[in-house]
Design a protein around this motif. Sequence first.
Motif, PDB file in Angstrom:
ATOM      1  N   VAL A 122       0.606  -0.766   0.233  1.00  8.65           N
ATOM      2  CA  VAL A 122      -0.790   0.039  -0.312  1.00  8.65           C
ATOM      3  C   VAL A 122       0.874   1.297   0.021  1.00  8.65           C
ATOM      4  O   VAL A 122       1.655   1.418   0.955  1.00  8.65           O
ATOM      5  CB  VAL A 122      -0.703  -0.130   1.163  1.00  8.65           C
ATOM      6  N   GLY A 123       0.606   1.777  -1.272  1.00 10.86           N
ATOM      7  CA  GLY A 123       2.008   2.844  -1.358  1.00 10.86           C
ATOM      8  C   GLY A 123       2.614   2.802  -1.115  1.00 10.86           C
ATOM      9  O   GLY A 123       3.422   1.646  -1.847  1.00 10.86           O
ATOM     10  N   GLU A 124       4.027   3.341   0.005  1.00 11.81           N
ATOM     11  CA  GLU A 124       5.111   2.535   0.316  1.00 11.81           C
ATOM     12  C   GLU A 124       5.428   1.412   1.529  1.00 11.81           C
ATOM     13  O   GLU A 124       6.648   1.235   1.710  1.00 11.81           O
ATOM     14  CB  GLU A 124       6.119   3.769   0.135  1.00 11.81           C
ATOM     15  N   LYS A 125       4.782   1.483   1.822  1.00 13.81           N
ATOM     16  CA  LYS A 125       4.621   0.266   3.059  1.00 13.81           C
ATOM     17  C   LYS A 125       3.761  -1.203   2.588  1.00 13.81           C
ATOM     18  O   LYS A 125       3.375  -0.734   1.224  1.00 13.81           O
ATOM     19  CB  LYS A 125       3.478   1.171   4.484  1.00 13.81           C
ATOM     20  N   TYR A 126       3.878  -1.823   3.661  1.00 14.04           N
ATOM     21  CA  TYR A 126       3.753  -3.674   2.892  1.00 14.04           C
ATOM     22  C   TYR A 126       2.743  -3.849   4.441  1.00 14.04           C
ATOM     23  O   TYR A 126       3.184  -3.500   5.428  1.00 14.04           O
ATOM     24  CB  TYR A 126       4.692  -4.199   3.299  1.00 14.04           C
ATOM     25  N   PHE A 127       1.606  -4.630   4.777  1.00 14.71           N
ATOM     26  CA  PHE A 127       0.658  -4.653   5.149  1.00 14.71           C
ATOM     27  C   PHE A 127       0.466  -6.137   5.029  1.00 14.71           C
ATOM     28  O   PHE A 127       0.934  -6.783   3.664  1.00 14.71           O
ATOM     29  CB  PHE A 127      -0.364  -3.556   5.243  1.00 14.71           C
ATOM     30  N   LYS A 138     -13.539 -20.237  20.531  1.00 15.09           N
ATOM     31  CA  LYS A 138     -13.760 -20.651  19.180  1.00 15.09           C
ATOM     32  C   LYS A 138     -14.236 -19.394  18.309  1.00 15.09           C
ATOM     33  O   LYS A 138     -14.678 -18.039  19.106  1.00 15.09           O
ATOM     34  CB  LYS A 138     -15.273 -21.593  18.508  1.00 15.09           C
ATOM     35  N   GLY A 139     -13.438 -19.422  17.578  1.00 14.38           N
ATOM     36  CA  GLY A 139     -13.207 -17.552  16.300  1.00 14.38           C
ATOM     37  C   GLY A 139     -11.967 -18.166  15.705  1.00 14.38           C
ATOM     38  O   GLY A 139     -11.215 -18.798  16.057  1.00 14.38           O
ATOM     39  N   TRP A 140     -11.890 -17.249  14.358  1.00 18.24           N
ATOM     40  CA  TRP A 140     -11.345 -17.349  13.841  1.00 18.24           C
ATOM     41  C   TRP A 140     -10.617 -16.121  13.215  1.00 18.24           C
ATOM     42  O   TRP A 140     -11.960 -15.756  12.644  1.00 18.24           O
ATOM     43  CB  TRP A 140     -11.162 -18.172  12.330  1.00 18.24           C
ATOM     44  N   PHE A 141      -9.945 -15.603  13.523  1.00 17.81           N
ATOM     45  CA  PHE A 141     -10.248 -13.994  13.389  1.00 17.81           C
ATOM     46  C   PHE A 141      -8.949 -13.460  12.202  1.00 17.81           C
ATOM     47  O   PHE A 141      -7.527 -14.060  12.460  1.00 17.81           O
ATOM     48  CB  PHE A 141      -9.561 -12.692  14.203  1.00 17.81           C
ATOM     49  N   VAL A 142      -8.709 -11.908  12.186  1.00 15.77           N
ATOM     50  CA  VAL A 142      -7.198 -11.511  11.311  1.00 15.77           C
ATOM     51  C   VAL A 142      -7.115 -10.510  11.279  1.00 15.77           C
ATOM     52  O   VAL A 142      -8.243  -9.222  12.360  1.00 15.77           O
ATOM     53  CB  VAL A 142      -7.637 -11.322   9.706  1.00 15.77           C
ATOM     54  N   ALA A 143      -5.861  -9.424  11.508  1.00 17.24           N
ATOM     55  CA  ALA A 143      -5.749  -8.479  11.519  1.00 17.24           C
ATOM     56  C   ALA A 143      -4.606  -8.603  11.358  1.00 17.24           C
ATOM     57  O   ALA A 143      -4.279  -8.804   9.909  1.00 17.24           O
ATOM     58  CB  ALA A 143      -4.870  -8.929  12.848  1.00 17.24           C
ATOM     59  N   LEU A 144      -3.742  -6.880  10.745  1.00 17.58           N
ATOM     60  CA  LEU A 144      -2.377  -6.321  10.650  1.00 17.58           C
ATOM     61  C   LEU A 144      -1.588  -6.426  11.179  1.00 17.58           C
ATOM     62  O   LEU A 144      -0.847  -5.775  12.694  1.00 17.58           O
ATOM     63  CB  LEU A 144      -3.558  -5.242   9.208  1.00 17.58           C
ATOM     64  N   ALA A 145      -0.624  -6.390   9.814  1.00 15.83           N
ATOM     65  CA  ALA A 145       0.609  -6.074  10.642  1.00 15.83           C
ATOM     66  C   ALA A 145       1.554  -4.907   9.494  1.00 15.83           C
ATOM     67  O   ALA A 145       1.634  -5.411   8.300  1.00 15.83           O
ATOM     68  CB  ALA A 145       1.598  -7.206  11.173  1.00 15.83           C
ATOM     69  N   LYS A 205      -4.199  -1.458  17.108  1.00 19.91           N
ATOM     70  CA  LYS A 205      -5.237  -0.507  17.746  1.00 19.91           C
ATOM     71  C   LYS A 205      -5.960  -1.533  18.338  1.00 19.91           C
ATOM     72  O   LYS A 205      -6.922  -2.215  17.885  1.00 19.91           O
ATOM     73  CB  LYS A 205      -5.119  -0.052  16.432  1.00 19.91           C
ATOM     74  N   GLY A 206      -6.086  -1.101  19.895  1.00 20.24           N
ATOM     75  CA  GLY A 206      -7.099  -1.625  20.099  1.00 20.24           C
ATOM     76  C   GLY A 206      -7.215  -2.899  21.237  1.00 20.24           C
ATOM     77  O   GLY A 206      -7.587  -3.313  21.492  1.00 20.24           O
ATOM     78  N   LEU A 207      -5.988  -3.361  20.218  1.00 18.18           N
ATOM     79  CA  LEU A 207      -6.057  -4.894  20.954  1.00 18.18           C
ATOM     80  C   LEU A 207      -7.110  -5.630  20.040  1.00 18.18           C
ATOM     81  O   LEU A 207      -6.930  -6.528  21.087  1.00 18.18           O
ATOM     82  CB  LEU A 207      -5.971  -4.956  22.488  1.00 18.18           C
ATOM     83  N   GLU A 208      -7.393  -5.348  19.135  1.00 21.23           N
ATOM     84  CA  GLU A 208      -8.643  -6.181  18.941  1.00 21.23           C
ATOM     85  C   GLU A 208      -8.488  -6.544  17.646  1.00 21.23           C
ATOM     86  O   GLU A 208      -7.903  -6.064  16.499  1.00 21.23           O
ATOM     87  CB  GLU A 208      -9.824  -5.641  18.747  1.00 21.23           C
ATOM     88  N   PRO A 209      -8.820  -8.146  17.083  1.00 19.53           N
ATOM     89  CA  PRO A 209      -9.054  -7.769  15.912  1.00 19.53           C
ATOM     90  C   PRO A 209      -9.364  -7.603  15.227  1.00 19.53           C
ATOM     91  O   PRO A 209     -10.609  -6.883  15.266  1.00 19.53           O
ATOM     92  CB  PRO A 209      -9.344  -9.685  15.263  1.00 19.53           C
TER      93      PRO A 209
END
Length: 550
Positions: A378-383, A404-411, A425-429
């Motif tokens: 994304v632009g000059e960065k990677y997620f 139970k739960g299958w979640f995603v978040a970003l690095a 951010k907010g420590l949540e997925p």
Amino acid sequence: MIQKSKHIYYLILVFLSFQLSAQNSAWQPASFEVVKSNYKTFKTTQYAHVFSGSKHNIVGFATELQGLTGVELPLDAYKKGTNAPLQLKFKEPVQVLIGIFQEKNNSDYRQLNNAKLVLENGVTITGLPPVNVYAISYPKGTQIINPEGKGLFAVLGVIKNNQPIVSRNAQLLDGKLWNMPYIIEGFSDEKPLFEIIGGENKAVIDEGMPGTEDIQGGFEGGRVVKVGETYHMFPTERAGEKGVPYYYDRVKTKIGHWTSKDAIHWKRESTIYQASGVYAVTEDDNPMNDRRSAIWSYMPVFNEKANKWYGYYLAYTVHKEIEPNHSFGRIWRCESTVDGINGIGGPYKDMGIIMEPGLDSQPWEGRQGVASFFPYKVGEKYFGFYSGAYPFASWADYPKKSGKGWFVALAESNSLEGPWKRLNKGLEPIKTIHPQFVENPIVSQLPNGLYIAIFDGGPEGWGHHLPNMIGYSLSKDGINWGEARYLPIETKVDKWWDIMRTPLCLIPEGNDVYTIVYNAIDLKRRFHPTGMVKVKLNKDVMESKLKELK
């Protein structure tokens, strides 16, 4: 006496045969016209959209209702009792089939006391209570369809008045097991982004085909990319061992490399990685355990700056008794030793772990996290989407007490090499896509720059009541992701599967057509095959989505 008994027995058989025939045959429809309103109609089929202004859809119905014409009622107006009267015009005497939601003492739903119950538990509608179906007779002419009382009900069809009906309990599930309704492409108030235009009516890689000789359990996950005119697939092969039961298929895995010229006929080229298949000796994340006992989810990405292919893949510790067996995932990065775009087949060398359980992990990542990884620019960065599963309510539940739960978040990172930092951010997925299940997202961009993540939408099976379809989510900035939409590909290809699993790609082919290769499960078989479908992008809808997204 014997002759009389035989005669009675024969009559019973005829009666039972009639009952079975009646309950397995669709009831004969009667035509009608909606008068003085803009209410739309729908066909009572799988995924039918029942109420305007809602996401509720049919996911199960008695066979008698197949193909009947229902009326889309405005959900909020009927719940609040502010609806205009529904008027239908009939050319003959009819019976109108009314769906009544079985949740007493709730004023949102209509209740009937003086009507003929014909199908107990006759329909399942996502997010709504069980549905009993009643038949109400109306004469020829224009009639107001307004059963006694107030609240929401469903008009599921109109049948001929002399239609023979055998009342029964269809025993369909409570729609509230699907604890939230969801948007199905082509079955909602909005126009679909993708039209399913066809594909293969059977698996493209199946048991017994060349290359599958040493694969006991089929395929699950990975990625397909197209280089020139050749498709390259890197699936997880549930290899197992001959003579060992199916539970071992998901432990001793391989990452294979397959190629094709048409995404239909595939040739196995090589093994990229082979897992050890060795079980853990402790319950926790301990270096005493083999941390590469199962290998999954290989994601090839071409690094233009380095002029070589990088691979990102998942290595698990595997415990034989604790759910989930796959535990404490680690994401490895590898590089092709052959430079250039044509070096995709490798061989590959490991460059080290880029993400793993650690001090910056969160309890939602659970016993299985880190459970997948996919990087994009994304632009000059990677997620990178990373995932977790079987969450801990708190670290006090580590290492065995998972939910139970299958979640995603970003690095995020400044380069594909890393280091990668969790964005907590907010420590949540991310729950804007789906609050309970997003698995193995793969990101690309549409022609107008919108980011699209295509992912496994979750099974209808194994005790879960999830969409059981391929899902996608859109983002304008690659960071904030919108609500999922789901692709009902079985509306255009023969459904050979029970459980839809992971999409491996969304490859543009020109003329707005895209190829999706996917894995799925036929529950009658041990081997999990691979399929293929084509979809067509609606550019007008794509542009409207760009304007809608913040």
